[in-house]
Motif scaffolding. Structure first.
Motif, short mmCIF file in Angstrom:
data_model
loop_
_atom_site.label_atom_id
_atom_site.label_comp_id
_atom_site.label_asym_id
_atom_site.label_seq_id
_atom_site.Cartn_x
_atom_site.Cartn_y
_atom_site.Cartn_z
N LEU A 116 0.84 -1.67 -0.16
CA LEU A 116 0.28 0.40 -0.15
C LEU A 116 1.03 0.61 0.46
O LEU A 116 0.69 2.15 -0.97
CB LEU A 116 -0.72 0.04 1.36
N ALA A 117 1.80 1.43 0.51
CA ALA A 117 2.80 2.28 1.33
C ALA A 117 3.57 2.56 -0.10
O ALA A 117 2.74 3.90 -0.45
CB ALA A 117 3.45 2.00 2.03
N VAL A 118 3.94 1.20 -0.99
CA VAL A 118 4.82 1.67 -2.24
C VAL A 118 3.68 2.06 -3.12
O VAL A 118 3.71 3.02 -4.22
CB VAL A 118 5.45 0.54 -2.78
N SER A 119 2.67 1.47 -4.10
CA SER A 119 1.87 1.71 -4.63
C SER A 119 1.62 3.24 -4.32
O SER A 119 1.32 3.96 -5.36
CB SER A 119 0.37 0.85 -4.57
N SER A 120 0.70 3.88 -3.13
CA SER A 120 0.16 5.40 -2.83
C SER A 120 1.59 6.10 -3.39
O SER A 120 1.14 6.63 -4.03
CB SER A 120 0.09 5.03 -1.63
N VAL A 121 2.64 5.92 -2.66
CA VAL A 121 3.16 6.95 -3.75
C VAL A 121 3.81 6.71 -5.33
O VAL A 121 4.05 7.94 -5.24
CB VAL A 121 4.77 6.51 -2.48
N ALA A 122 4.07 5.45 -5.11
CA ALA A 122 4.07 5.81 -6.92
C ALA A 122 2.92 6.39 -7.46
O ALA A 122 3.71 7.21 -8.11
CB ALA A 122 4.29 4.08 -7.62
N GLY A 123 1.75 6.14 -7.18
CA GLY A 123 0.73 6.92 -7.79
C GLY A 123 0.88 7.84 -7.59
O GLY A 123 0.56 8.77 -8.32
N TRP A 124 0.76 8.90 -6.13
CA TRP A 124 0.57 9.39 -6.61
C TRP A 124 2.30 10.60 -6.82
O TRP A 124 2.20 11.45 -7.74
CB TRP A 124 1.62 10.70 -4.69
N LEU A 125 2.91 10.07 -7.14
CA LEU A 125 4.14 10.29 -7.90
C LEU A 125 4.17 10.66 -9.76
O LEU A 125 4.31 11.80 -10.30
CB LEU A 125 5.26 10.37 -7.94
N ALA A 126 3.03 9.18 -10.11
CA ALA A 126 2.76 9.15 -11.93
C ALA A 126 1.49 9.72 -11.22
O ALA A 126 0.98 10.15 -13.07
CB ALA A 126 2.62 7.77 -11.95
N GLY A 127 1.37 10.80 -10.49
CA GLY A 127 -0.27 11.56 -10.86
C GLY A 127 -1.40 10.77 -10.93
O GLY A 127 -2.03 11.64 -11.46
#
Length: 300
Positions: A116-127
């Motif tokens: 959840l942490a990795v996907s959330s941060v990656a999703g925030w970064l990728a918009g």
């Protein structure tokens, strides 16, 4: 890949977050644990939002912060409080039901927190921004969170009008159900450290360059997605003008990604720890969550 062509991947042994939550809360409502059904929650929030929209227009609110101030103590705030008091989070049970052994349960909870942490941060970064429940799955064999419907990348979803362009809005989905699934420590411990580690890794030169190369491909191919996302279809622009505007929107989105990778915020360098704290704080801020559209089901 295009309006008529795409790729589909089957993820075995997974359950949709929305499907599981609706089923669990339906049982809780039937048993009397939840005083309101999820349909009643949706109706209350939608009705309150419509009333507050009228008041916001009357007050001349022009920004997200203005809208939040109008909502403070308003219909939306009252409906939110009622929904929170009438339901309780249940997502912790998704691991309890699937893993009877305490050792396996603990391992899967760690996997859920990290993914959840990795996907959330990656999703925030990728918009990708705030995710609705039907955009997330839970792999019941590993406990990991899986994101789907990734076509609206680089803030195209916001430009399409499905997510409002809000300054200081919710950057990722970290509602009380997901916090409940993280266990007794909540956002602290494994989740926070995983967020910080992901941010630190993404800011390394090698990873940052690789990610930007990948995102540039999304921005370049095809440009028709940017034309639609930018509201250029039917806007009276022709040929080269539409393509030029679409290119500008894509470049702005990529520039925002570069700023995130550089760890800067309005020309100020932000530490990894501060960035993680800000993301978590915004994602769990009830004043922001209650302002989300009702169809996002931010109370779940």
């Amino acid at each position: 890949l295009s309006p008529s062509v795409g790729l589909v991947q089957c993820i075995g042994r997974s359950v949709g977050l929305e499907t599981w939550l609706h089923s669990a809360h339906a049982r809780a409502h039937k048993a009397g644990t939840d005083q309101l059904s999820l349909q009643e929650c949706s109706t209350r929030m939608a009705d309150a939002a419509r009333l507050d929209d009228v008041e916001a227009k009357r007050s001349g609110a022009t920004s997200f912060q203005d809208a939040v101030r109008v909502q403070a103590g308003s219909h939306t705030a009252a409906a939110w409080a009622a929904v929170m008091a009438s339901t309780r989070p249940l997502l912790h049970r998704v691991l309890e039901e699937g893993f009877a052994s305490p050792d396996i349960w603990f391992e899967r909870r760690i996997a859920l927190s990290r993914s959840l942490a990795v996907s959330s941060v990656a999703g925030w970064l990728a918009g990708l921004g705030e995710r609705t429940p039907h955009n997330m799955l839970i792999d019941v064999s590993s406990g990991e969170v899986v994101h789907v419907h990734l076509q609206a990348i680089l803030d195209q979803q916001a430009a399409h009008g499905r997510i409002p362009q809000l300054s200081g809005g919710v950057p990722l989905r970290l509602t009380r159900e997901l916090v409940d699934a993280l266990g007794p420590t909540g956002v602290e411990g494994v989740f926070r450290s995983s967020c910080e580690h992901t941010l630190r890794l993404l800011q390394t030169e090698a990873v940052g360059k690789a990610l930007l190369t990948l995102l540039e491909a999304f921005a370049d191919d095809p440009l028709r997605e940017w034309e639609a996302a930018s509201g250029l279809d039917g806007a009276g622009l022709r040929g080269g003008a539409k393509e030029m505007q679409a290119r500008m929107d894509a470049e702005v989105a990529l520039l925002q990604v570069q700023q995130k990778l550089a760890g800067t915020d309005e020309h100020t360098v932000v530490s990894v720890e501060s960035r993680a704290q800000l993301l978590i704080q915004q994602a769990t801020d009830e004043a922001l969550l209650m302002g989300m559209p009702a169809e996002w089901q931010a109370w779940l």
